[in-house]
Structure formats: C-alpha cells, structure tokens
Write an enzyme that holds these catalytic residues in place. Structure first.
Site, PDB file in Angstrom:
ATOM      1  N   GLU A 440      27.426 -40.451 -16.975  1.00  0.00           N
ATOM      2  CA  GLU A 440      27.005 -39.372 -17.870  1.00  0.00           C
ATOM      3  C   GLU A 440      28.186 -38.923 -18.732  1.00  0.00           C
ATOM      4  O   GLU A 440      29.294 -38.743 -18.234  1.00  0.00           O
ATOM      5  CB  GLU A 440      26.476 -38.186 -17.065  1.00  0.00           C
ATOM      6  N   SER A 466      24.195 -35.993 -19.172  1.00  0.00           N
ATOM      7  CA  SER A 466      23.708 -35.008 -18.214  1.00  0.00           C
ATOM      8  C   SER A 466      22.491 -34.321 -18.804  1.00  0.00           C
ATOM      9  O   SER A 466      22.361 -34.190 -20.021  1.00  0.00           O
ATOM     10  CB  SER A 466      24.808 -33.978 -17.941  1.00  0.00           C
TER      11      SER A 466
END
Length: 550
Positions: A440, A466
């Site tokens: 992420e 994210s």
C-alpha cells in the site's frame, strides 16, 4: 454431519480419546462441531478485543446445542506494517489465512464455522477459506474503532499519516504531531473511517454473511457481544438446516455488495477482495468489469472518512447497512442471508435513517459512484481510483511523469521537495509479483496530502492504496510492470493524461513508440529471493483478477 466421519463407530475410538484428552464429554462429542476462528492478537488494535467476542460466540453455540472448538489465525495490522518491508506481507497474508481456515476445518471435521476477523486482509482471507470448504459459516466482524478527539476536533489514523507531511512543510510542530499521534487511535477496533477493514465488514453484511448491524456496531459495545452470542446460536441452526454459502451467495448477492461499496465510497482494495471471494465459488464469477458496469448505477451517498467528514460510528447511528440498502432499494436484488431473513425483509424492517449522514439518491454527496475503473494504453486491463476522495479539479489532469521503481524512492523525493505542482508520480514494480506483495502506498499519498499537493499532483501505481488514502491516487494498474505492462516503459518527463469521468488513462506517445519500448524491456529479477514472499511472487495473479494464487 461432517464430524461423524471422525467420531462415530468403534474405529474412531482413538479420535474420541484425543477429544476427551481436551476435556470434552461424550455428550459434547455427539453434538455438531463448530469451529470458532479467532484472530485475536496483542499487536493489532482491531483484534485486541476479539477474545471477548469469541467467548460470547462459544456461549451461543453451547446454548443452541453445539460444541465449539476455538482456534486462531494470523492477523497483520496494515498500519503497523506500513512504510517498510512488513507491508510486503499484508496482501499475501490473505492467502495464508484462507489456507489456515481450510486446513483446520478439514483436518478436524468441523460441521460449521464462526469467523471472527476485523482488519483488512483477515476478513476476506477467512471468508475465502470458508467458501472453499462450502460448509455453513457466519461472520462476526470485530467492529470499528471510535475516532480520537483533541481540542474539539476528531482524528483517526489517517490524521497521523497526513500529520507527517504537515510537519515536514512546517504546518504543525513536532509537539502537535505527537499530540495527534497519542489521541488519534483511542482503543480497540478497526480504524475509524471507511477504510479497507470497515469497507469489507460492510460488504460482508451486505452479502448476507453476518447479522444485521454487525458491520457498524462499535468494537467494544455490549451490542457487539450480543451479536456474537446470537451468531453462535445461529451457526448451529445453519448446520442443522445444512445451509451452505452456495445456498446464499448468488451473482446478485455480489452485485449488491458492489453497489453498496460504490455508493458508500469504499476502499479501492475491495476491487481485489470481492473478485477473490467470488473466485472461490467460480473463476470469473465477479470481475473488475462488474465494478466498471455498476459504477454508473449509483451515486456516492455518504461523506465518510477519508474523503469526507463522518466516521463509521456516524454511519451506525444513521441506520447502518440496512439503511444504506433501504436507500438503494430500487437497485438492490433480493437474496437470502445467514440471519434467516432475506435482504428485502431486512430492508422492510428499517425504521430510521439519518439523511444527513446517508443521503437520498436524488440528493447525493456526488453524482458519481465512489470508485471508478479506468483503462487506456497505460492500463489495458484496468486500474482503480477512489474518486469520492478526489478533488473534482483533479478529475481531469495532464502532466509530466516522475518515475520511481519503489515506494522508498518516491517518499524520499516527496519529502525532499522534488515533486512539483502538475507532476504525475509513477510508482512501479510494486504490483503483486513485482513488489512482491503489492504494498500500500499510504505513506506517499499521505505525504502529498499533508504537503498540500493533492489538488495538483496525481499518483499512479501498479501497487495499491490504503483504504485511508485520498487524493488523485490511481492504483492496481494492470498488467503490472513485472509482467511487462506498459507502466514499465514510462520514461521521466513523458506526458500522462488522466480523465476520470471518461474512465481513461493514457501515455501520450505513439503506439509505435510503446511497442518499441516494450520490445526493448527486460524483466528484472524478483526482489525477494527466499521465503513465502518469493513463492507468492511466482504464483500470484494480476490485480485485475483479485491477486489470487493460481
């Protein structure tokens, strides 16, 4: 019952003897075996309270005539794993969790399962394993964390990530950053906004795999304990009635989940996890094209963090997922659920909706659904943007490429002041195989936002984001660089054109130039040479296929 295969008859005396060594009585051994899949750990805030829910679930199983057997799976905290080598293990941990559930249930003959996940990869991982088995199961998601408060303002984990960027440009002091750090995450639960964990909890409830209001009920609320207890009771009914997931989940069930996801503005990671869940039922059951098709069906109806101001606790008070289903009623198809009620019956029982939090479809937050699928010569197989968290002025953007081959290089450039207004940051070789692990990119996106560049700088990657990322962040570019996708041949200064409303992302060079560059491209070596991640890199599929192992 499945468990009869290991407990019935004279030949199974050794099996029963070992169960008795665990303290189980003959009477308990006669009852349905229910696996309680607990992902408690002392290092993940979303999971530190799950023992309480597991105990409640076991009481429910006992109360309704079953015998519970608790076992554990692993759980990775994406926030703690963020920004270092640990993030390579986050998405791959989903497959380990699925394999653990499958292995434990098969080895011990469980008749049904109660799944108790909370955070990002644990929710889909557990469900994938249970779907693979096709035995009755029910899910108790751990519940959201409350937002933190400081000087009359509410905070969450993303506030801390963005605070790093704010500190770096002198917007806040180190002492102020420390205050935010200390207050932002006040206790147990999955991070307070509509990030990946809570997105998946909401979609699990929409799929009919958890009881109504489970997704949004706070982690440590007494009602969550009651939901856990009722779930323990319900799984025994599901086993006795032999109601399997394939009896509940249809194409329409998954489309309902996608519609709720799009309407709420859920995490872009759902475009990995929903196809991965569906893959356990049948390959190509749900694909990225389904998200693309359905994103034109609903508007964005809730202003939830990270793109808005409200938290999951606000969504709960506004009526939770049943209220969202009620508002989307004209688009939602009926389906059965583990509660014994159909989706339409759950909708009909809705008594209250706070329309300030969950907007009517004719008065939405945005006319456009929360996620958007883009394609073009950079991403022939597609990519995804959480458009609900993008400033409208960045829906259309054209700028020079700033090319980086890792997250670390990118962060150094951003915090070093090397990224300028108008740039398009390209982070490649961070895909499922290239990372490996498809890390992420929350640290780079949060730095960009914290430095005030999110309304002038776009970021594209074959990695992912994210659920807390905001701004013009386009991820999951497929094919990834490691597979020889066109993102691999972008050069510093190339002009990249993004048009989110037109669903397009293109490199402004000729097709002949693209072909020539691709012909000259050389595949780099895998970054990790040993261990699980090296094996994962060899087996994982593309992001547009859910990054499942094949």
């Amino acid at each position: 019952m499945i468990s009869d295969n290991l407990k019935k008859g004279v030949s199974r005396a050794p099996n029963r003897s070992l169960l008795k060594a665990c303290g189980y009585t003959d009477e308990e051994i006669e009852k349905p075996f229910i696996g309680i899949v607990n992902s408690f750990t002392e290092v993940v805030p979303g999971h530190i309270h799950l023992n309480t829910l597991a105990e409640a679930a076991k009481k429910g199983v006992y109360a309704n005539g079953g015998t519970p057997f608790e076992f554990n799976t692993m759980a990775v905290c994406d926030g703690i794993a963020m920004g270092h080598e640990g993030m390579r293990y986050s998405l791959p941990s989903r497959e380990i969790i699925a394999d653990t559930v499958e292995s434990m249930a098969k080895a011990h003959g469980f008749d049904g399962l109660v799944l108790i996940p909370s955070c990002d990869k644990i929710v889909p991982g557990m469900i994938m394993g249970a779907l693979r088995l096709n035995i009755p199961f029910i899910v108790i998601t751990g519940g959201p964390m409350q937002p933190g408060e400081l000087h009359g303002k509410k905070y969450d984990l993303i506030s801390v990530f963005e605070g790093v960027g704010e500190y770096n440009v002198g917007k806040i002091t180190k002492e102020e950053l420390m205050e935010i750090e200390t207050c932002a995450c006040p206790g147990a639960g999955s991070c307070a906004g509509l990030f990946t964990a809570n997105s998946m909890a909401c979609l699990t409830e929409t799929l009919g795999l958890s009881l109504p209001m489970c997704a949004t009920t706070h982690a440590t609320d007494a009602e969550k304990v009651r939901i856990a207890k009722r779930s323990g009771m319900k799984i025994v009914d599901l086993v006795k009635e032999d109601i399997k997931p394939t009896d509940l989940l249809t194409k329409e069930s998954f489309e309902n989940a996608i519609l709720v996801d799009l309407a709420l503005g859920g995490s872009s990671n759902t475009t990995l996890h929903i196809p991965a869940l569906a893959y356990e039922i049948a390959p190509e059951f749900i694909t990225l094209d389904d998200f693309d098709r359905l994103c034109d069906e609903v508007p964005h109806i809730a202003s939830l963090r990270p793109g808005g101001d409200h938290f999951i606790s606000d969504l709960h008070r506004a009526g939770g997922i049943p209220a969202v289903l009620k508002i989307l009623e004209q688009k939602i198809r009926d389906a059965n659920t583990v509660s014994g009620k159909s989706i339409k019956e759950i909708i009909n029982e809705v008594k209250y909706i706070d329309y300030n939090i969950i907007r009517p479809v004719d008065k939405p937050v945005h006319e456009t659904a929360g996620l958007r699928i883009l394609k073009g010569n950079i991403a022939p197989d597609g990519c995804v943007v959480k458009i609900s968290a993008v400033n409208p002025k960045m829906y259309k953007h054209e700028g020079p490429a700033r090319v980086f081959n890792s997250e670390e290089e990118t962060i150094d450039a951003i915090l070093g002041g090397d990224i300028k207004e108008g740039d398009v940051v390209v982070i490649r070789y961070e895909g499922p195989a290239g990372g490996p692990g498809m890390r992420e990119m929350l640290s780079p996106t949060s730095a960009i936002c914290g430095m005030g560049l999110d309304d002038s700088v776009a970021l594209i990657t074959d990695g992912r984001f994210s659920g807390g990322s905001r701004g013009p962040c386009i991820g999951h570019i497929s094919p990834e660089a490691m597979a020889g996708g066109p993102i691999a041949i972008i050069e510093e200064g190339d002009i990249i054109a993004i048009d989110m409303m037109a669903k397009e992302i293109n490199l402004k060079i000729s097709e002949e130039e693209i072909k020539e560059r691709l012909a000259n491209w050389k595949k780099p070596e895998i970054k990790v040479k040993k261990g699980y991640i090296s094996r994962y890199a060899k087996l994982v599929s593309s992001a547009n296929e859910g990054a499942v192992l094949k």
